[in-house]
Scaffold this active site. Structure first.
Site, PDB file in Angstrom:
ATOM      1  N   GLY A   1       7.695  -0.085 -10.263  1.00 46.17           N
ATOM      2  CA  GLY A   1       6.957   0.440  -9.713  1.00 46.17           C
ATOM      3  C   GLY A   1       6.214  -0.682  -9.579  1.00 46.17           C
ATOM      4  O   GLY A   1       4.770  -0.732  -9.222  1.00 46.17           O
TER       5      GLY A   1
ATOM      6  N   GLY B   1      -7.322  -9.538  -8.359  1.00 47.55           N
ATOM      7  CA  GLY B   1      -7.990  -8.220  -9.697  1.00 47.55           C
ATOM      8  C   GLY B   1      -9.088  -8.445 -10.454  1.00 47.55           C
ATOM      9  O   GLY B   1      -9.871  -8.826  -9.799  1.00 47.55           O
TER      10      GLY B   1
ATOM     11  N   ASP C   1       0.355  -8.885   3.129  1.00 43.89           N
ATOM     12  CA  ASP C   1      -1.107  -8.386   1.901  1.00 43.89           C
ATOM     13  C   ASP C   1      -2.001 -10.212   1.364  1.00 43.89           C
ATOM     14  O   ASP C   1      -3.197  -9.956   1.591  1.00 43.89           O
ATOM     15  CB  ASP C   1      -0.430  -7.818   0.866  1.00 43.89           C
ATOM     16  CG  ASP C   1      -1.698  -7.426  -0.408  1.00 43.89           C
ATOM     17  OD1 ASP C   1      -2.432  -6.757  -0.341  1.00 43.89           O
ATOM     18  OD2 ASP C   1      -1.721  -8.373  -1.272  1.00 43.89           O
TER      19      ASP C   1
ATOM     20  N   ILE D   1      -9.142 -11.237 -12.187  1.00 47.05           N
ATOM     21  CA  ILE D   1     -10.208 -12.302 -11.726  1.00 47.05           C
ATOM     22  C   ILE D   1     -11.193 -13.409 -10.961  1.00 47.05           C
ATOM     23  O   ILE D   1     -11.555 -12.536  -9.937  1.00 47.05           O
ATOM     24  CB  ILE D   1      -8.948 -13.577 -11.202  1.00 47.05           C
ATOM     25  CG1 ILE D   1      -7.949 -13.809 -11.744  1.00 47.05           C
ATOM     26  CG2 ILE D   1      -9.277 -14.911 -11.288  1.00 47.05           C
ATOM     27  CD1 ILE D   1      -7.000 -14.226 -10.688  1.00 47.05           C
TER      28      ILE D   1
ATOM     29  N   VAL E   1      -7.175   2.502  -9.916  1.00 47.76           N
ATOM     30  CA  VAL E   1      -8.046   1.372 -10.500  1.00 47.76           C
ATOM     31  C   VAL E   1      -8.633   2.897 -10.660  1.00 47.76           C
ATOM     32  O   VAL E   1      -9.427   2.297 -11.787  1.00 47.76           O
ATOM     33  CB  VAL E   1      -8.680   0.830  -9.005  1.00 47.76           C
ATOM     34  CG1 VAL E   1      -9.500   0.259  -9.085  1.00 47.76           C
ATOM     35  CG2 VAL E   1      -7.737   0.228  -8.509  1.00 47.76           C
TER      36      VAL E   1
ATOM     37  N   LYS F   1      -5.923 -10.562   2.267  1.00 43.33           N
ATOM     38  CA  LYS F   1      -7.005 -11.869   1.422  1.00 43.33           C
ATOM     39  C   LYS F   1      -7.232 -13.144   1.548  1.00 43.33           C
ATOM     40  O   LYS F   1      -8.304 -13.378   1.180  1.00 43.33           O
ATOM     41  CB  LYS F   1      -6.204 -11.718  -0.214  1.00 43.33           C
ATOM     42  CG  LYS F   1      -5.526 -10.589  -1.082  1.00 43.33           C
ATOM     43  CD  LYS F   1      -4.540 -10.272  -2.439  1.00 43.33           C
ATOM     44  CE  LYS F   1      -4.498  -8.895  -2.460  1.00 43.33           C
ATOM     45  NZ  LYS F   1      -3.229  -9.110  -3.964  1.00 43.33           N
TER      46      LYS F   1
HETATM   47  N1  LIG Z   1      -3.426  -1.214  -8.374  1.00 43.77           N
HETATM   48  C1  LIG Z   1      -4.110  -2.094  -8.335  1.00 43.77           C
HETATM   49  O1  LIG Z   1      -3.705  -2.788  -9.219  1.00 43.77           O
HETATM   50  C2  LIG Z   1      -5.159  -2.366  -7.231  1.00 43.77           C
HETATM   51  C3  LIG Z   1      -5.267  -3.590  -7.684  1.00 43.77           C
HETATM   52  C4  LIG Z   1      -6.419  -4.679  -6.843  1.00 43.77           C
HETATM   53  C5  LIG Z   1      -6.911  -3.579  -5.495  1.00 43.77           C
HETATM   54  N2  LIG Z   1      -6.553  -2.711  -6.028  1.00 43.77           N
HETATM   55  C6  LIG Z   1      -6.911  -1.523  -4.495  1.00 43.77           C
HETATM   56  O2  LIG Z   1      -8.126  -0.822  -5.063  1.00 43.77           O
HETATM   57  C7  LIG Z   1      -7.228   0.403  -4.118  1.00 43.77           C
HETATM   58  C8  LIG Z   1      -6.981   1.816  -5.401  1.00 43.77           C
HETATM   59  O3  LIG Z   1      -5.702   1.769  -5.410  1.00 43.77           O
HETATM   60  P1  LIG Z   1      -4.699   2.035  -6.594  1.00 43.77           P
HETATM   61  O4  LIG Z   1      -4.171   1.311  -7.312  1.00 43.77           O
HETATM   62  O5  LIG Z   1      -6.095   2.887  -7.160  1.00 43.77           O
HETATM   63  O6  LIG Z   1      -4.335   3.183  -5.397  1.00 43.77           O
HETATM   64  P2  LIG Z   1      -4.112   4.665  -6.500  1.00 43.77           P
HETATM   65  O7  LIG Z   1      -3.830   4.922  -7.174  1.00 43.77           O
HETATM   66  O8  LIG Z   1      -3.063   5.654  -4.944  1.00 43.77           O
HETATM   67  O9  LIG Z   1      -5.456   6.032  -6.209  1.00 43.77           O
HETATM   68  C9  LIG Z   1      -6.082   6.788  -4.526  1.00 43.77           C
HETATM   69  C10 LIG Z   1      -6.879   7.302  -5.603  1.00 43.77           C
HETATM   70  O10 LIG Z   1      -7.721   7.864  -4.151  1.00 43.77           O
HETATM   71  C11 LIG Z   1      -7.392   8.702  -4.000  1.00 43.77           C
HETATM   72  N3  LIG Z   1      -7.756   9.552  -2.427  1.00 43.77           N
HETATM   73  C12 LIG Z   1      -6.119   8.614  -1.336  1.00 43.77           C
HETATM   74  N4  LIG Z   1      -7.147   9.273  -0.241  1.00 43.77           N
HETATM   75  C13 LIG Z   1      -7.785  10.001   0.198  1.00 43.77           C
HETATM   76  C14 LIG Z   1      -8.347  11.162   0.731  1.00 43.77           C
HETATM   77  N5  LIG Z   1      -8.431  10.384   2.045  1.00 43.77           N
HETATM   78  N6  LIG Z   1      -8.892  11.975   0.411  1.00 43.77           N
HETATM   79  C15 LIG Z   1      -9.156  11.866  -1.325  1.00 43.77           C
HETATM   80  N7  LIG Z   1      -9.659  10.996  -1.408  1.00 43.77           N
HETATM   81  C16 LIG Z   1      -8.183  10.416  -1.604  1.00 43.77           C
HETATM   82  C17 LIG Z   1      -6.192   9.889  -4.098  1.00 43.77           C
HETATM   83  O11 LIG Z   1      -6.136  10.800  -5.344  1.00 43.77           O
HETATM   84  P3  LIG Z   1      -4.974  11.874  -5.672  1.00 43.77           P
HETATM   85  O12 LIG Z   1      -5.169  11.257  -7.145  1.00 43.77           O
HETATM   86  O13 LIG Z   1      -5.797  12.871  -5.380  1.00 43.77           O
HETATM   87  O14 LIG Z   1      -3.506  11.951  -4.759  1.00 43.77           O
HETATM   88  C18 LIG Z   1      -6.593   8.889  -5.838  1.00 43.77           C
HETATM   89  O15 LIG Z   1      -6.764   9.096  -6.872  1.00 43.77           O
HETATM   90  C19 LIG Z   1      -6.780  -0.214  -2.808  1.00 43.77           C
HETATM   91  O16 LIG Z   1      -7.653  -0.279  -2.145  1.00 43.77           O
HETATM   92  C20 LIG Z   1      -6.018  -1.186  -3.853  1.00 43.77           C
HETATM   93  O17 LIG Z   1      -5.584  -1.882  -3.054  1.00 43.77           O
HETATM   94  C21 LIG Z   1      -4.947  -2.041  -6.233  1.00 43.77           C
END
Ligand SMILES: NC(=O)c1ccc[n+]([C@@H]2O[C@H](COP(=O)([O-])OP(=O)(O)OC[C@H]3O[C@@H](n4cnc5c(N)ncnc54)[C@H](OP(=O)(O)O)[C@@H]3O)[C@@H](O)[C@H]2O)c1
Length: 433
Positions: free
Chosen positions: A186, A133, A200, A135, A13, A204
Protein backbone atom coordinates in the site's frame (compact mmCIF):
# COMPACT_ATOMS: atom_id res chain seq x y z
CA UNK A 1 -17.86 29.11 21.46
CA UNK A 2 -18.49 26.14 19.14
CA UNK A 3 -17.04 26.50 15.62
CA UNK A 4 -18.51 24.03 13.13
CA UNK A 5 -16.26 22.21 10.70
CA UNK A 6 -17.41 20.53 7.49
CA UNK A 7 -15.09 17.74 6.38
CA UNK A 8 -14.88 16.82 2.68
CA UNK A 9 -13.58 13.22 2.64
CA UNK A 10 -12.97 10.69 5.38
CA UNK A 11 -10.22 8.47 3.99
CA UNK A 12 -6.63 8.20 5.26
CA UNK A 13 -6.23 11.91 6.10
CA UNK A 14 -9.87 12.73 6.89
CA UNK A 15 -10.04 9.93 9.46
CA UNK A 16 -6.85 11.29 11.06
CA UNK A 17 -8.51 14.71 11.30
CA UNK A 18 -11.60 13.19 13.01
CA UNK A 19 -9.29 11.42 15.48
CA UNK A 20 -7.22 14.52 16.29
CA UNK A 21 -10.33 16.68 16.78
CA UNK A 22 -11.61 14.02 19.19
CA UNK A 23 -8.32 13.89 21.12
CA UNK A 24 -7.62 17.62 21.24
CA UNK A 25 -10.97 19.43 21.46
CA UNK A 26 -10.37 20.75 24.99
CA UNK A 27 -6.81 21.80 24.26
CA UNK A 28 -7.84 23.62 21.07
CA UNK A 29 -10.62 25.42 22.92
CA UNK A 30 -8.19 26.45 25.65
CA UNK A 31 -5.70 27.74 23.07
CA UNK A 32 -8.08 29.51 20.69
CA UNK A 33 -11.31 30.17 22.56
CA UNK A 34 -13.12 28.15 19.85
CA UNK A 35 -14.34 24.59 20.31
CA UNK A 36 -14.05 22.62 17.05
CA UNK A 37 -17.14 20.54 16.26
CA UNK A 38 -17.30 18.30 13.19
CA UNK A 39 -20.80 18.95 11.85
CA UNK A 40 -20.92 17.02 8.57
CA UNK A 41 -18.60 14.71 6.61
CA UNK A 42 -18.84 14.26 2.84
CA UNK A 43 -18.04 10.77 1.51
CA UNK A 44 -18.82 8.77 -1.60
CA UNK A 45 -20.06 5.68 0.19
CA UNK A 46 -21.60 6.13 3.66
CA UNK A 47 -21.75 2.37 4.23
CA UNK A 48 -18.01 1.86 3.93
CA UNK A 49 -16.22 0.95 7.21
CA UNK A 50 -14.21 3.89 8.58
CA UNK A 51 -10.84 3.85 10.34
CA UNK A 52 -12.24 5.83 13.28
CA UNK A 53 -15.44 5.50 15.34
CA UNK A 54 -18.03 7.85 13.86
CA UNK A 55 -21.62 8.87 14.37
CA UNK A 56 -23.01 7.67 11.01
CA UNK A 57 -25.53 10.52 10.96
CA UNK A 58 -22.61 12.91 10.32
CA UNK A 59 -21.97 11.32 6.92
CA UNK A 60 -23.48 12.76 3.76
CA UNK A 61 -23.04 12.26 0.04
CA UNK A 62 -24.38 15.75 -0.77
CA UNK A 63 -21.71 18.45 -0.81
CA UNK A 64 -24.33 21.19 -0.43
CA UNK A 65 -25.11 19.88 3.08
CA UNK A 66 -21.74 21.38 4.01
CA UNK A 67 -21.23 24.16 1.47
CA UNK A 68 -24.59 25.88 2.02
CA UNK A 69 -24.84 25.27 5.77
CA UNK A 70 -24.43 28.71 7.39
CA UNK A 71 -23.30 27.06 10.63
CA UNK A 72 -20.17 25.61 8.95
CA UNK A 73 -17.41 28.19 9.26
CA UNK A 74 -14.42 26.02 8.35
CA UNK A 75 -14.28 23.49 5.50
CA UNK A 76 -11.50 20.90 5.61
CA UNK A 77 -10.86 19.34 2.19
CA UNK A 78 -9.27 15.87 2.37
CA UNK A 79 -11.00 14.27 -0.61
CA UNK A 80 -8.20 14.74 -3.16
CA UNK A 81 -8.27 15.10 -6.96
CA UNK A 82 -9.01 18.22 -8.98
CA UNK A 83 -12.75 18.09 -9.70
CA UNK A 84 -15.08 18.29 -7.88
CA UNK A 85 -12.65 19.35 -5.09
CA UNK A 86 -11.91 22.65 -6.91
CA UNK A 87 -15.60 23.51 -7.30
CA UNK A 88 -16.30 22.67 -3.66
CA UNK A 89 -13.39 24.73 -2.36
CA UNK A 90 -14.39 27.71 -4.54
CA UNK A 91 -18.01 27.43 -3.36
CA UNK A 92 -16.91 27.27 0.29
CA UNK A 93 -14.64 30.31 -0.07
CA UNK A 94 -17.32 32.33 -1.91
CA UNK A 95 -19.75 31.45 0.87
CA UNK A 96 -17.33 33.06 3.35
CA UNK A 97 -16.01 29.83 4.83
CA UNK A 98 -12.35 29.35 5.70
CA UNK A 99 -10.79 26.38 3.92
CA UNK A 100 -7.97 24.06 4.98
CA UNK A 101 -6.83 21.60 2.31
CA UNK A 102 -4.30 18.75 2.08
CA UNK A 103 -4.61 18.66 -1.70
CA UNK A 104 -1.26 19.32 -3.46
CA UNK A 105 -2.64 18.61 -6.92
CA UNK A 106 -5.31 21.25 -6.44
CA UNK A 107 -2.91 23.83 -4.96
CA UNK A 108 -0.22 23.22 -7.60
CA UNK A 109 -2.62 23.59 -10.53
CA UNK A 110 -5.19 26.07 -9.21
CA UNK A 111 -3.52 27.65 -6.17
CA UNK A 112 -3.48 31.18 -7.60
CA UNK A 113 -7.19 31.13 -8.47
CA UNK A 114 -8.13 29.71 -5.08
CA UNK A 115 -5.92 32.10 -3.09
CA UNK A 116 -7.30 35.08 -5.02
CA UNK A 117 -10.85 33.91 -4.34
CA UNK A 118 -10.03 33.55 -0.63
CA UNK A 119 -8.53 37.05 -0.54
CA UNK A 120 -11.62 38.53 -2.28
CA UNK A 121 -13.90 36.77 0.19
CA UNK A 122 -11.74 37.83 3.17
CA UNK A 123 -11.27 34.26 4.37
CA UNK A 124 -8.31 31.96 4.94
CA UNK A 125 -7.15 29.22 2.59
CA UNK A 126 -4.45 27.14 4.24
CA UNK A 127 -2.57 24.12 2.86
CA UNK A 128 0.31 23.10 5.14
CA UNK A 129 -0.46 19.39 4.62
CA UNK A 130 -0.18 19.67 0.83
CA UNK A 131 3.63 19.36 0.97
CA UNK A 132 5.73 17.26 3.31
CA UNK A 133 2.94 15.62 5.35
CA UNK A 134 3.65 16.39 9.01
CA UNK A 135 6.63 18.65 8.31
CA UNK A 136 5.95 22.37 8.68
CA UNK A 137 7.29 23.86 5.43
CA UNK A 138 4.50 26.04 4.03
CA UNK A 139 4.09 28.34 7.04
CA UNK A 140 7.86 28.75 7.58
CA UNK A 141 8.19 29.85 3.94
CA UNK A 142 5.04 31.96 4.07
CA UNK A 143 5.68 33.63 7.41
CA UNK A 144 8.78 32.84 9.48
CA UNK A 145 11.30 33.25 6.65
CA UNK A 146 9.71 36.21 4.85
CA UNK A 147 12.55 38.55 5.87
CA UNK A 148 14.94 36.46 3.73
CA UNK A 149 15.78 36.36 0.07
CA UNK A 150 15.62 32.62 -0.52
CA UNK A 151 18.05 31.53 -3.21
CA UNK A 152 17.55 27.80 -3.08
CA UNK A 153 15.15 25.07 -1.99
CA UNK A 154 15.94 21.42 -2.41
CA UNK A 155 14.44 18.28 -1.02
CA UNK A 156 12.97 14.84 -1.02
CA UNK A 157 9.24 15.44 -1.23
CA UNK A 158 7.83 12.17 -2.58
CA UNK A 159 7.64 9.31 -0.09
CA UNK A 160 6.84 6.57 -2.62
CA UNK A 161 9.92 7.09 -4.78
CA UNK A 162 12.06 7.58 -1.69
CA UNK A 163 10.79 4.26 -0.32
CA UNK A 164 11.57 2.55 -3.65
CA UNK A 165 15.08 4.03 -3.93
CA UNK A 166 15.81 3.29 -0.25
CA UNK A 167 14.77 -0.34 -0.68
CA UNK A 168 16.80 -0.65 -3.91
CA UNK A 169 19.83 0.66 -2.01
CA UNK A 170 19.23 -1.62 0.96
CA UNK A 171 18.50 -4.85 -0.94
CA UNK A 172 20.15 -4.42 -4.34
CA UNK A 173 16.82 -5.34 -6.00
CA UNK A 174 15.61 -3.82 -9.27
CA UNK A 175 12.97 -1.10 -9.45
CA UNK A 176 10.20 -3.36 -10.81
CA UNK A 177 10.55 -5.83 -7.95
CA UNK A 178 10.58 -3.13 -5.24
CA UNK A 179 7.65 -1.33 -6.89
CA UNK A 180 5.52 -4.50 -6.85
CA UNK A 181 6.36 -4.99 -3.17
CA UNK A 182 5.51 -1.34 -2.41
CA UNK A 183 2.15 -1.75 -4.19
CA UNK A 184 1.37 -4.89 -2.18
CA UNK A 185 2.13 -2.98 1.06
CA UNK A 186 0.00 0.00 0.00
CA UNK A 187 3.02 2.36 -0.24
CA UNK A 188 2.55 2.80 -3.98
CA UNK A 189 -0.65 3.21 -5.98
CA UNK A 190 -1.86 0.65 -8.54
CA UNK A 191 -0.99 3.26 -11.19
CA UNK A 192 2.31 4.60 -9.81
CA UNK A 193 3.09 6.97 -12.70
CA UNK A 194 2.43 10.22 -10.84
CA UNK A 195 5.05 9.26 -8.22
CA UNK A 196 7.52 7.25 -10.32
CA UNK A 197 7.57 9.75 -13.20
CA UNK A 198 8.25 12.65 -10.83
CA UNK A 199 4.97 14.52 -11.37
CA UNK A 200 3.92 14.48 -7.72
CA UNK A 201 7.30 15.92 -6.70
CA UNK A 202 7.02 18.54 -9.46
CA UNK A 203 3.62 19.66 -8.19
CA UNK A 204 4.98 20.05 -4.68
CA UNK A 205 7.96 21.96 -6.06
CA UNK A 206 5.57 24.41 -7.77
CA UNK A 207 3.88 25.10 -4.41
CA UNK A 208 7.19 25.51 -2.57
CA UNK A 209 8.90 27.63 -5.24
CA UNK A 210 5.91 29.99 -5.50
CA UNK A 211 6.20 30.67 -1.77
CA UNK A 212 10.00 30.68 -1.51
CA UNK A 213 10.60 33.01 -4.45
CA UNK A 214 7.35 35.02 -4.09
CA UNK A 215 6.67 34.41 -7.75
CA UNK A 216 4.06 32.49 -9.71
CA UNK A 217 5.60 29.40 -11.32
CA UNK A 218 3.82 26.73 -13.32
CA UNK A 219 4.06 22.95 -13.51
CA UNK A 220 5.08 23.08 -17.19
CA UNK A 221 8.12 25.16 -16.18
CA UNK A 222 9.61 22.31 -14.14
CA UNK A 223 12.12 20.03 -15.88
CA UNK A 224 11.03 16.59 -14.71
CA UNK A 225 12.87 13.28 -14.83
CA UNK A 226 11.40 10.38 -12.85
CA UNK A 227 13.09 7.26 -11.51
CA UNK A 228 11.95 4.66 -14.09
CA UNK A 229 15.39 4.49 -15.72
CA UNK A 230 17.22 3.78 -12.45
CA UNK A 231 18.42 0.18 -12.26
CA UNK A 232 20.08 -1.97 -9.62
CA UNK A 233 23.31 -1.40 -11.58
CA UNK A 234 23.07 2.41 -11.13
CA UNK A 235 22.42 1.97 -7.42
CA UNK A 236 25.43 -0.37 -7.11
CA UNK A 237 27.79 1.95 -9.06
CA UNK A 238 26.58 4.93 -7.00
CA UNK A 239 27.38 3.00 -3.82
CA UNK A 240 30.84 2.09 -5.13
CA UNK A 241 31.48 5.77 -5.84
CA UNK A 242 30.31 6.79 -2.32
CA UNK A 243 26.80 7.99 -3.21
CA UNK A 244 23.13 7.07 -2.89
CA UNK A 245 20.52 7.90 -5.52
CA UNK A 246 17.65 10.16 -4.40
CA UNK A 247 14.86 11.87 -6.32
CA UNK A 248 15.52 15.55 -5.59
CA UNK A 249 13.15 18.42 -6.28
CA UNK A 250 15.08 21.67 -6.46
CA UNK A 251 14.54 25.31 -7.23
CA UNK A 252 17.03 28.15 -7.34
CA UNK A 253 16.51 31.86 -7.87
CA UNK A 254 19.24 34.33 -8.77
CA UNK A 255 18.46 37.84 -10.00
CA UNK A 256 14.86 36.88 -10.79
CA UNK A 257 15.98 33.92 -12.92
CA UNK A 258 14.60 30.63 -11.68
CA UNK A 259 15.60 27.02 -12.39
CA UNK A 260 13.16 24.26 -11.35
CA UNK A 261 14.10 20.58 -11.58
CA UNK A 262 12.98 17.18 -10.39
CA UNK A 263 15.56 14.51 -11.09
CA UNK A 264 17.30 11.44 -9.66
CA UNK A 265 20.59 12.65 -8.24
CA UNK A 266 23.69 11.02 -6.77
CA UNK A 267 23.92 12.32 -3.21
CA UNK A 268 27.18 11.82 -1.21
CA UNK A 269 26.72 9.21 1.53
CA UNK A 270 27.45 11.63 4.38
CA UNK A 271 25.17 14.39 3.01
CA UNK A 272 22.10 14.96 5.28
CA UNK A 273 19.70 14.22 2.39
CA UNK A 274 21.34 10.79 1.90
CA UNK A 275 19.96 9.70 5.28
CA UNK A 276 16.35 10.60 4.53
CA UNK A 277 14.99 7.11 3.98
CA UNK A 278 11.73 5.31 3.28
CA UNK A 279 8.59 7.46 3.59
CA UNK A 280 10.43 10.36 5.26
CA UNK A 281 10.66 13.73 3.52
CA UNK A 282 13.15 16.57 3.94
CA UNK A 283 13.50 20.08 2.63
CA UNK A 284 16.64 22.17 2.61
CA UNK A 285 16.22 25.97 2.35
CA UNK A 286 18.97 28.57 1.85
CA UNK A 287 18.07 32.08 3.04
CA UNK A 288 20.36 35.13 2.98
CA UNK A 289 19.63 36.02 6.61
CA UNK A 290 18.64 32.69 8.18
CA UNK A 291 21.43 30.74 6.47
CA UNK A 292 20.78 27.08 5.75
CA UNK A 293 17.79 25.27 7.21
CA UNK A 294 16.66 21.69 6.98
CA UNK A 295 13.13 20.43 7.65
CA UNK A 296 12.69 16.69 8.18
CA UNK A 297 9.90 14.33 9.17
CA UNK A 298 7.10 12.02 8.10
CA UNK A 299 5.92 12.95 4.64
CA UNK A 300 2.60 11.10 4.68
CA UNK A 301 0.25 8.94 6.70
CA UNK A 302 -3.02 9.46 8.52
CA UNK A 303 -2.02 11.19 11.76
CA UNK A 304 1.16 12.89 10.45
CA UNK A 305 -0.84 14.56 7.67
CA UNK A 306 -3.79 15.27 9.99
CA UNK A 307 -1.30 16.96 12.34
CA UNK A 308 -0.51 19.52 9.61
CA UNK A 309 -4.20 19.91 8.69
CA UNK A 310 -5.14 20.53 12.32
CA UNK A 311 -2.27 23.01 12.75
CA UNK A 312 -3.96 25.05 10.02
CA UNK A 313 -7.42 24.60 11.52
CA UNK A 314 -6.13 25.84 14.89
CA UNK A 315 -4.56 28.85 13.18
CA UNK A 316 -7.92 29.63 11.54
CA UNK A 317 -9.73 29.23 14.87
CA UNK A 318 -7.24 31.61 16.49
CA UNK A 319 -8.04 34.11 13.75
CA UNK A 320 -11.78 33.70 14.27
CA UNK A 321 -11.25 34.54 17.96
CA UNK A 322 -9.08 37.54 17.08
CA UNK A 323 -10.06 39.51 13.97
CA UNK A 324 -7.10 38.64 11.77
CA UNK A 325 -8.34 36.08 9.26
CA UNK A 326 -8.25 36.71 5.52
CA UNK A 327 -5.43 39.24 5.83
CA UNK A 328 -2.44 37.11 4.92
CA UNK A 329 -1.73 39.03 1.72
CA UNK A 330 -0.65 37.82 -1.69
CA UNK A 331 2.03 35.16 -2.08
CA UNK A 332 3.33 36.46 -5.42
CA UNK A 333 5.10 39.77 -5.31
CA UNK A 334 7.24 39.62 -8.43
CA UNK A 335 7.61 38.13 -11.87
CA UNK A 336 10.53 35.83 -12.57
CA UNK A 337 11.90 34.24 -15.69
CA UNK A 338 12.06 30.46 -15.56
CA UNK A 339 15.31 29.48 -17.32
CA UNK A 340 16.02 25.71 -17.47
CA UNK A 341 19.17 26.54 -19.46
CA UNK A 342 20.73 28.30 -16.46
CA UNK A 343 21.54 25.10 -14.55
CA UNK A 344 24.99 25.84 -13.05
CA UNK A 345 27.91 23.65 -14.15
CA UNK A 346 28.00 20.46 -12.12
CA UNK A 347 29.38 16.94 -12.12
CA UNK A 348 27.51 14.16 -13.91
CA UNK A 349 27.39 10.36 -13.81
CA UNK A 350 26.99 8.57 -17.14
CA UNK A 351 26.44 4.82 -17.53
CA UNK A 352 26.67 3.16 -20.93
CA UNK A 353 27.10 -0.25 -22.54
CA UNK A 354 29.83 -0.50 -25.18
CA UNK A 355 31.37 -3.16 -27.41
CA UNK A 356 34.15 -4.95 -25.54
CA UNK A 357 36.89 -4.23 -28.09
CA UNK A 358 40.28 -2.53 -27.93
CA UNK A 359 40.20 1.22 -28.70
CA UNK A 360 36.52 1.79 -27.79
CA UNK A 361 37.27 3.72 -24.65
CA UNK A 362 39.83 5.87 -26.46
CA UNK A 363 37.12 6.91 -28.94
CA UNK A 364 34.73 7.83 -26.11
CA UNK A 365 37.47 9.79 -24.36
CA UNK A 366 38.19 11.56 -27.66
CA UNK A 367 34.56 12.70 -28.01
CA UNK A 368 34.50 13.96 -24.42
CA UNK A 369 37.83 15.71 -24.92
CA UNK A 370 36.62 17.44 -28.10
CA UNK A 371 33.54 18.68 -26.23
CA UNK A 372 35.79 19.91 -23.38
CA UNK A 373 34.14 17.60 -20.87
CA UNK A 374 36.81 16.36 -18.50
CA UNK A 375 36.47 13.04 -16.73
CA UNK A 376 37.08 12.63 -13.03
CA UNK A 377 36.44 8.89 -12.58
CA UNK A 378 36.02 6.00 -15.00
CA UNK A 379 34.81 2.53 -14.07
CA UNK A 380 34.88 -0.19 -16.73
CA UNK A 381 33.37 -3.67 -16.23
CA UNK A 382 32.86 -6.67 -18.43
CA UNK A 383 29.16 -6.92 -19.29
CA UNK A 384 27.56 -9.61 -21.50
CA UNK A 385 29.47 -11.83 -23.94
CA UNK A 386 30.93 -9.12 -26.15
CA UNK A 387 30.04 -5.99 -24.23
CA UNK A 388 31.35 -3.93 -21.36
CA UNK A 389 29.77 -1.40 -19.05
CA UNK A 390 31.41 2.00 -18.68
CA UNK A 391 30.61 4.51 -15.95
CA UNK A 392 32.05 8.00 -16.21
CA UNK A 393 31.91 10.76 -13.61
CA UNK A 394 32.73 14.15 -15.09
CA UNK A 395 34.19 17.27 -13.52
CA UNK A 396 31.90 20.32 -13.37
CA UNK A 397 30.47 20.97 -16.82
CA UNK A 398 27.59 23.08 -18.19
CA UNK A 399 24.60 20.88 -19.04
CA UNK A 400 24.42 21.84 -22.73
CA UNK A 401 28.12 20.97 -23.16
CA UNK A 402 27.65 17.61 -21.48
CA UNK A 403 24.52 16.88 -23.52
CA UNK A 404 26.43 17.58 -26.75
CA UNK A 405 29.16 15.13 -25.73
CA UNK A 406 26.67 12.43 -24.71
CA UNK A 407 24.74 12.83 -27.98
CA UNK A 408 28.00 12.39 -29.93
CA UNK A 409 29.06 9.36 -27.88
CA UNK A 410 25.65 7.74 -28.43
CA UNK A 411 26.27 7.94 -32.19
CA UNK A 412 29.52 5.92 -32.00
CA UNK A 413 29.13 2.54 -33.64
CA UNK A 414 30.81 0.83 -30.66
CA UNK A 415 28.39 2.35 -28.11
CA UNK A 416 25.37 0.09 -27.69
CA UNK A 417 23.38 2.29 -25.27
CA UNK A 418 23.70 5.28 -22.95
CA UNK A 419 21.51 4.24 -20.04
CA UNK A 420 21.57 7.14 -17.63
CA UNK A 421 22.93 10.65 -17.21
CA UNK A 422 22.46 11.84 -13.63
CA UNK A 423 23.80 14.88 -11.75
CA UNK A 424 25.92 14.61 -8.61
CA UNK A 425 25.24 16.66 -5.52
CA UNK A 426 28.40 18.22 -4.07
CA UNK A 427 29.55 17.76 -0.49
CA UNK A 428 29.23 21.44 0.33
CA UNK A 429 25.62 21.79 -0.88
CA UNK A 430 24.17 22.27 2.57
CA UNK A 431 27.11 24.00 4.22
CA UNK A 432 27.31 27.79 4.40
CA UNK A 433 28.76 29.34 1.27
N1 LIG B 1 -2.56 9.89 2.39
C1 LIG B 1 -1.55 10.67 2.74
O1 LIG B 1 -0.64 10.26 3.46
C2 LIG B 1 -1.53 12.10 2.28
C3 LIG B 1 -0.44 12.94 2.65
C4 LIG B 1 -0.45 14.28 2.26
C5 LIG B 1 -1.51 14.78 1.52
N2 LIG B 1 -2.53 13.94 1.16
C6 LIG B 1 -3.63 14.50 0.38
O2 LIG B 1 -4.82 14.42 1.14
C7 LIG B 1 -5.93 14.21 0.28
C8 LIG B 1 -6.69 12.97 0.73
O3 LIG B 1 -5.85 11.84 0.64
P1 LIG B 1 -6.29 10.44 1.30
O4 LIG B 1 -5.08 9.56 1.21
O5 LIG B 1 -6.90 10.66 2.63
O6 LIG B 1 -7.41 9.93 0.25
P2 LIG B 1 -8.41 8.73 0.41
O7 LIG B 1 -7.98 7.81 1.50
O8 LIG B 1 -8.65 8.18 -0.94
O9 LIG B 1 -9.77 9.45 0.92
C9 LIG B 1 -10.56 10.25 0.09
C10 LIG B 1 -11.89 10.51 0.79
O10 LIG B 1 -12.64 11.45 0.02
C11 LIG B 1 -13.91 10.89 -0.32
N3 LIG B 1 -14.20 11.33 -1.68
C12 LIG B 1 -13.36 11.31 -2.75
N4 LIG B 1 -13.98 11.81 -3.84
C13 LIG B 1 -15.22 12.13 -3.45
C14 LIG B 1 -16.33 12.69 -4.12
N5 LIG B 1 -16.30 13.00 -5.42
N6 LIG B 1 -17.47 12.92 -3.41
C15 LIG B 1 -17.53 12.60 -2.11
N7 LIG B 1 -16.50 12.09 -1.40
C16 LIG B 1 -15.36 11.84 -2.07
C17 LIG B 1 -13.77 9.40 -0.20
O11 LIG B 1 -15.04 8.84 0.13
P3 LIG B 1 -15.22 7.25 0.40
O12 LIG B 1 -14.44 6.97 1.65
O13 LIG B 1 -16.66 7.04 0.59
O14 LIG B 1 -14.65 6.57 -0.81
C18 LIG B 1 -12.76 9.27 0.94
O15 LIG B 1 -13.42 9.31 2.18
C19 LIG B 1 -5.36 14.12 -1.13
O16 LIG B 1 -5.42 15.40 -1.73
C20 LIG B 1 -3.92 13.73 -0.91
O17 LIG B 1 -3.06 14.16 -1.94
C21 LIG B 1 -2.56 12.63 1.52
Amino acid sequence: MDVCIGLLGCGTVGAGVVELVRRRTDKIEALTGSRPVIRRILVRNPDKPRAVPLDKSLLTTRAEDILTDPEVRVVVETMGGIEPARQYVLAALRAGKHVVTANKDLMALHGTELLETAAEAGVDLMYEAAVGGAIPVIRPLQECLTANEISEIKGIVNGTTNYILSKMTETGADLGEVLREAQALGYAEADPSSDVDGLDAARKLVILATLAFHAPVRLDQVTVQGIRSITAADVAYARELGYVIKLLASGSCHQDKVVLQVQPTLVPKHHPLAHVDDAYNALFVRGDAAGNLMFYGRGAGSLPTASAVMGDVIEVLRGIGLPQVGVRGPACLRRVEVRPDLVPPRRYYIRMTVADRPGVFARIAGVFGDAEVSMETVVQRRGGRASAEVVIVTHDVPLHQLQRAVDQVALLESVEAVHNVLPLETDDEVSDR
